[in-house]
Write a protein that holds these residues in place. Structure first.
Motif, PDB file in Angstrom:
ATOM      1  N   GLY A  44       0.835  -1.196   0.000  1.00  0.00           N
ATOM      2  CA  GLY A  44       0.000   0.000   0.000  1.00  0.00           C
ATOM      3  C   GLY A  44       0.864   1.239   0.000  1.00  0.00           C
ATOM      4  N   THR A  45       0.271   2.358   0.299  1.00  0.00           N
ATOM      5  CA  THR A  45       1.007   3.616   0.254  1.00  0.00           C
ATOM      6  C   THR A  45       2.020   3.749   1.377  1.00  0.00           C
ATOM      7  N   GLY A  46       1.998   2.834   2.343  1.00  0.00           N
ATOM      8  CA  GLY A  46       3.022   2.840   3.374  1.00  0.00           C
ATOM      9  C   GLY A  46       4.420   2.689   2.797  1.00  0.00           C
ATOM     10  N   VAL A  47       4.511   2.051   1.618  1.00  0.00           N
ATOM     11  CA  VAL A  47       5.821   1.873   0.973  1.00  0.00           C
ATOM     12  C   VAL A  47       6.468   3.210   0.647  1.00  0.00           C
ATOM     13  N   LEU A  48       5.649   4.246   0.451  1.00  0.00           N
ATOM     14  CA  LEU A  48       6.190   5.570   0.129  1.00  0.00           C
ATOM     15  C   LEU A  48       6.852   6.233   1.336  1.00  0.00           C
ATOM     16  N   GLY A  49       6.742   5.601   2.502  1.00  0.00           N
ATOM     17  CA  GLY A  49       7.443   6.089   3.681  1.00  0.00           C
ATOM     18  C   GLY A  49       8.742   5.343   3.958  1.00  0.00           C
ATOM     19  N   LEU A  50       9.050   4.325   3.151  1.00  0.00           N
ATOM     20  CA  LEU A  50      10.251   3.531   3.399  1.00  0.00           C
ATOM     21  C   LEU A  50      11.564   4.304   3.232  1.00  0.00           C
ATOM     22  N   PRO A  51      11.722   5.137   2.182  1.00  0.00           N
ATOM     23  CA  PRO A  51      12.985   5.876   2.076  1.00  0.00           C
ATOM     24  C   PRO A  51      13.293   6.717   3.315  1.00  0.00           C
ATOM     25  N   TYR A  52      12.262   7.293   3.929  1.00  0.00           N
ATOM     26  CA  TYR A  52      12.461   8.067   5.157  1.00  0.00           C
ATOM     27  C   TYR A  52      12.919   7.159   6.295  1.00  0.00           C
ATOM     28  N   ALA A  53      12.366   5.940   6.352  1.00  0.00           N
ATOM     29  CA  ALA A  53      12.792   4.982   7.377  1.00  0.00           C
ATOM     30  C   ALA A  53      14.258   4.618   7.183  1.00  0.00           C
ATOM     31  N   PHE A  54      14.687   4.484   5.915  1.00  0.00           N
ATOM     32  CA  PHE A  54      16.093   4.191   5.626  1.00  0.00           C
ATOM     33  C   PHE A  54      16.972   5.385   6.008  1.00  0.00           C
ATOM     34  N   ARG A  55      16.432   6.587   5.842  1.00  0.00           N
ATOM     35  CA  ARG A  55      17.178   7.774   6.271  1.00  0.00           C
ATOM     36  C   ARG A  55      17.394   7.747   7.785  1.00  0.00           C
ATOM     37  N   PHE A 368       3.585  11.684   9.031  1.00  0.00           N
ATOM     38  CA  PHE A 368       3.121  10.408   8.493  1.00  0.00           C
ATOM     39  C   PHE A 368       4.056   9.275   8.906  1.00  0.00           C
ATOM     40  N   GLY A 369       5.366   9.465   8.726  1.00  0.00           N
ATOM     41  CA  GLY A 369       6.332   8.419   9.020  1.00  0.00           C
ATOM     42  C   GLY A 369       6.312   8.003  10.469  1.00  0.00           C
ATOM     43  N   ALA A 370       6.269   8.984  11.374  1.00  0.00           N
ATOM     44  CA  ALA A 370       6.246   8.684  12.807  1.00  0.00           C
ATOM     45  C   ALA A 370       4.990   7.914  13.188  1.00  0.00           C
ATOM     46  N   PHE A 371       3.868   8.261  12.557  1.00  0.00           N
ATOM     47  CA  PHE A 371       2.612   7.600  12.915  1.00  0.00           C
ATOM     48  C   PHE A 371       2.575   6.158  12.440  1.00  0.00           C
ATOM     49  N   ILE A 372       2.978   5.894  11.190  1.00  0.00           N
ATOM     50  CA  ILE A 372       2.928   4.512  10.718  1.00  0.00           C
ATOM     51  C   ILE A 372       3.949   3.650  11.458  1.00  0.00           C
ATOM     52  N   SER A 373       5.053   4.265  11.920  1.00  0.00           N
ATOM     53  CA  SER A 373       6.001   3.517  12.738  1.00  0.00           C
ATOM     54  C   SER A 373       5.365   3.131  14.069  1.00  0.00           C
ATOM     55  N   LEU A 374       4.580   4.038  14.650  1.00  0.00           N
ATOM     56  CA  LEU A 374       3.885   3.752  15.903  1.00  0.00           C
ATOM     57  C   LEU A 374       2.873   2.621  15.718  1.00  0.00           C
ATOM     58  N   VAL A 375       2.073   2.689  14.651  1.00  0.00           N
ATOM     59  CA  VAL A 375       1.083   1.638  14.386  1.00  0.00           C
ATOM     60  C   VAL A 375       1.778   0.298  14.148  1.00  0.00           C
ATOM     61  N   GLY A 376       2.867   0.331  13.358  1.00  0.00           N
ATOM     62  CA  GLY A 376       3.601  -0.897  13.090  1.00  0.00           C
ATOM     63  C   GLY A 376       4.220  -1.492  14.336  1.00  0.00           C
ATOM     64  N   SER A 377       4.679  -0.630  15.251  1.00  0.00           N
ATOM     65  CA  SER A 377       5.339  -1.095  16.468  1.00  0.00           C
ATOM     66  C   SER A 377       4.360  -1.627  17.505  1.00  0.00           C
ATOM     67  N   THR A 378       3.100  -1.257  17.398  1.00  0.00           N
ATOM     68  CA  THR A 378       2.131  -1.644  18.432  1.00  0.00           C
ATOM     69  C   THR A 378       1.175  -2.723  17.916  1.00  0.00           C
ATOM     70  N   VAL A 379       0.060  -2.316  17.349  1.00  0.00           N
ATOM     71  CA  VAL A 379      -0.970  -3.294  16.969  1.00  0.00           C
ATOM     72  C   VAL A 379      -0.495  -4.228  15.865  1.00  0.00           C
ATOM     73  N   SER A 380       0.264  -3.715  14.889  1.00  0.00           N
ATOM     74  CA  SER A 380       0.738  -4.585  13.815  1.00  0.00           C
ATOM     75  C   SER A 380       1.696  -5.640  14.352  1.00  0.00           C
ATOM     76  N   ALA A 381       2.577  -5.247  15.279  1.00  0.00           N
ATOM     77  CA  ALA A 381       3.508  -6.209  15.874  1.00  0.00           C
ATOM     78  C   ALA A 381       2.764  -7.253  16.694  1.00  0.00           C
ATOM     79  N   MET A 382       1.734  -6.837  17.418  1.00  0.00           N
ATOM     80  CA  MET A 382       0.949  -7.795  18.199  1.00  0.00           C
ATOM     81  C   MET A 382       0.240  -8.795  17.286  1.00  0.00           C
ATOM     82  N   LEU A 383      -0.348  -8.290  16.198  1.00  0.00           N
ATOM     83  CA  LEU A 383      -1.062  -9.169  15.275  1.00  0.00           C
ATOM     84  C   LEU A 383      -0.117 -10.076  14.494  1.00  0.00           C
TER      85      LEU A 383
END
Length: 434
Positions: A44-55, A368-383
């Motif tokens: 999904g569009t979360g991929v457009l936040g990956l370069p920032y994560a690599f930064r 955007f990047g900080a928020f999707i990292s939070l979601v990924g670290s919490t509910v996504s990691a649990m699931l």
């Protein structure tokens, strides 16, 4: 999730799902259809936040993070399938014990009873709500970037979220049939691919400006951030069992899933690395914001925003469904909505309240990047990690070898630690510090 992630965004597009029954009935999807459904449910569009994560993490740390997240998610998806297979074996041993495992929530109910179902479905719905908020933040920031002067935005993203998106989504919430909106999901995926293609084109044109001396490792603070984004980008976990059940030949599902994850992981890593190499410390949390405001970039941004705005009700559909079921079964609701007209008003009022809450949350998100990292670290990691490992240990513990139990415990412990530390990192160093 992706941000077309999770079950709601792809459920209307799936063909060949078996009907509810005592025994699973083979679906009609071929391996190629299943491969496409897996890709659509994850990317999904979360991929457009990956370069920032690599930064934030560095190109090498980001690569390792995405690879580990992809491999772990793939492995845990297989654990879910093993859990369902174990329950069906138990059904064969005890004929009178009917097993209906059609969803993640059904599996949670079999392991922990009603509490397990509520917990699993609460996490899935929270993940969906997080994806919905990310949708609005993504659209608001991209629309805001179209109105800039001297690199300063003239219109705040909050203005677009409240005065454009909220009224539009209230109107769309009156549409009861998902089939009327489902075509926009395919359009959103096409725009997403086009956006990646244009970003790659820009990066190729900037090849001579690439700095091959970008940081490989930017310190420990960047690792959990990049990990959270990576886990978010692999979201779609709740579709594992329906996707496997949709295949005509389920024996092929494991290798189809493996092929899909290898391809997706390769694309994610390549896109993240080259985006970071191209823009370096100027890489923004949505890579499309780095694009020049020429006609092609503007067309992609507008197309993405339109498509995502119209697929937004699909993301919210599971939330609407659960709330409406609860309202329909509550006594006070039945008294207030004493006729069909009152019932419709009550249901639409509930939908508008959900939209208002999600819109308000989205307007408070600084990045955007900080928020999707939070979601990924919490509910996504649990699931993705904690629940599958727990279910696997409880259902198959007595039949597992020592190394298999050790792997499950490792995933469980690391998953909980990652969720805790990633949440702290996202809140303290990114969201609160923005």
């Amino acid at each position: 999730m992706a941000i077309t992630d999770g079950s709601s965004s792809t459920a209307p597009l799936l063909d060949g799902l078996p009907p509810n029954s005592h025994r699973r009935i083979a679906g009609g999807a071929t391996w190629t259809q299943t491969l496409g459904n897996i890709v659509v449910s994850i990317v999904g569009t979360g991929v457009l936040g990956l370069p920032y994560a690599f930064r934030m993490a560095g190109w090498l740390a980001g690569t390792v993070g995405v690879a580990v997240a992809g491999a772990s998610t793939f492995f845990c998806m297989l654990l879910l399938i093993q859990c369902r297979d174990r329950l069906e074996e138990h059904e064969d041993e005890e004929i009178n014990d009917e097993v209906h495992i059609q969803s993640y929530g059904d599996l949670g109910a079999k392991v922990f009873g009603t509490t397990g179902r509520y917990l699993t479905e609460l996490l899935v719905l929270t993940s969906q709500a997080g994806s919905a908020v990310a949708y609005l933040v993504f659209i608001g920031q991209n629309l805001s970037s179209l109105f800039t002067k001297a690199n300063q935005s003239l219109v705040s993203p909050t203005v677009f979220i409240f005065f454009l998106l909220l009224p539009l989504e209230i109107i769309l919430s009156f549409i009861r049939s998902l089939s009327s909106i489902a075509p926009f999901s395919a359009f959103a995926d096409a725009c997403n691919v086009l956006a990646m293609a244009i970003v790659i084109k820009e990066e190729i044109q900037m090849f001579n400006r690439f700095s091959w001396e970008r940081s490989a490792f930017n310190g420990t603070w960047g690792l959990p951030f990049a990990g959270g984004v990576a886990v978010f980008c692999f979201d779609g976990f709740s579709m594992t069992l329906p996707l496997e059940a949709s295949m005509a030949d389920r024996r092929k599902f494991r290798w189809v899933l493996l092929v899909a994850f290898m391809a997706i992981t390769t694309v994610y890593i390549s896109f993240g690395i080259f985006g970071y190499l191209a823009y370096g410390d100027e890489t923004k949390d949505i890579i499309t914001l780095n694009l020049p405001n020429d006609w092609s970039a503007i067309a992609v941004k507008v197309g993405l925003c339109i498509a995502l705005a119209f697929t937004f009700p699909i993301i919210l559909h599971p939330i609407y469904e659960i709330i409406e079921m609860k309202l329909a079964s509550s006594g006070w609701s039945q008294k207030l909505c004493c006729n069909a007209h009152g019932e419709r008003l009550g249901l639409h009022g509930a939908r508008m309240l959900v939209l208002l809450i999600i819109t308000t949350v989205a307007s408070c998100i600084p990045g955007f990047g900080a928020f999707i990292s939070l979601v990924g670290s919490t509910v996504s990691a649990m699931l993705a990690f904690v629940l599958p490992a727990t279910f696997h240990l409880l259902l198959l513990g007595s039949k597992l070898k020592l190394w298999q139990r050790a792997v499950d415990y490792l995933i469980l412990i690391v998953g909980i630690a990652f969720a805790g530390y990633g949440t702290y990192d996202a809140l303290s160093h990114h969201l609160m510090g923005s």
